[in-house]
Design an enzyme around this catalytic site. Sequence first.
Site, short mmCIF file in Angstrom:
data_model
loop_
_atom_site.label_atom_id
_atom_site.label_comp_id
_atom_site.label_asym_id
_atom_site.label_seq_id
_atom_site.Cartn_x
_atom_site.Cartn_y
_atom_site.Cartn_z
N PHE A 102 0.73 -1.07 0.55
CA PHE A 102 -0.09 -0.05 -0.31
C PHE A 102 0.64 1.41 0.07
O PHE A 102 0.90 1.97 0.93
CB PHE A 102 -0.89 -0.17 1.43
N ILE A 158 1.44 3.61 -5.42
CA ILE A 158 0.58 3.37 -6.65
C ILE A 158 -0.97 2.61 -5.94
O ILE A 158 -1.69 2.74 -6.14
CB ILE A 158 0.96 2.03 -7.48
N ARG A 205 5.43 -6.07 -10.28
CA ARG A 205 7.09 -7.09 -11.21
C ARG A 205 6.28 -8.50 -10.97
O ARG A 205 5.58 -8.99 -10.32
CB ARG A 205 7.99 -6.91 -10.18
N GLU A 238 9.50 -12.23 -17.89
CA GLU A 238 10.03 -11.43 -18.80
C GLU A 238 10.90 -11.35 -20.25
O GLU A 238 11.36 -11.42 -19.42
CB GLU A 238 9.81 -10.00 -18.61
N HIS A 242 4.52 -5.32 -19.97
CA HIS A 242 4.08 -4.13 -19.29
C HIS A 242 4.13 -2.95 -19.58
O HIS A 242 5.22 -1.57 -19.50
CB HIS A 242 6.00 -4.51 -19.50
#
Length: 327
Positions: A157, A160, A241, A270, A288
């Site tokens: 928290f 963002i 992520r 990724e 992404h």
Amino acid sequence: MSERADVLVTRPIMEAPTAVLRERCDVTIHQNEFGIPREELLEVIGGRDAIITMLTERVDAEFLEAAGPQLKVVANHAVGFDNIDVAACSAAGVLATNTPDVLTETTADTAFALLMAAARRLGEGERLLRSERPWIWGPLMMLGQDVHHKTIGIVGFGRIGQAVARRARGFGMRVLYSDAVQLPPDVEAETGAERRELNELLAEADFVSIHTNLTPETRHLFDAHAFHRMKSTAVLVNTSRGPVVDEAALGDALAAGELFAAGLDVFEHEPAVEPSLLGLENVVVIPHLGSATVDTRDAMGALAVENVFAALDGIRPPTLLNPEALP
Ligand code: DGY
């Protein structure tokens, strides 16, 4: 500095910050759209005074040694900095910076877009129409989950996560959060958020949005056990992520109907995406794009350049990660 500094930017960034950088530095911009292969990267960074890196480059002791002792700053063009070994930067006397704040609202927009798309089966609907298969409106066709007035659980928290909470409040949602830190009462009041232990949050939430940093503790925080605790009608969203989620276990949980859907912006390996996820209709995937807007990429570039200039001038960069490395 009287001489023009030698700066490498590892991928083209927006024009405006590039122009500002060129006004006072000799700038090399690496053009390979798939990033610089490691061997080449270690060669091209040698002798630079400053390097603007992307989240795709690993900045570690090997990188710093290859760059050389004149390197003053590594300015990451991202808020996440799990690609940077900050302790190694400090040991080498190199400042490390990131680009927080300027992408908060944009990334929260992306999280909410994924949440809505996954809940209301937008990707699946788009695929149906593009396939040109016959269809007609039906009372039982492609039913999703309501978003408004449901419960969202926000894991991590920070800036963002809180911005996602403000959006959720606009949809009349109840907001739960899980974080190592209890928020000050004024922030809890503004976001209307109640703190929960992670397991309680997973059991209560209709939507779970992940906003935690990637650390050894959060790697695979979302595994088969976590999915098991969630409601079978729940939607999982990840814009943080990829490795925070065990992707293979997520594929199994979604295929088995343990979760309703997932919206993913980031991936464990990724740019590869777990093949089992790509075969599922109840997964929305985007490459992404969390902070990918014109304004935000301008702002991220500008902040990275500001950090470089400050480091070259021997003053504290605005978003410094390792104050212990200041001269
Ligand atoms: C970040 O900044 O960390 C995002 O993942 C990319 O903008």
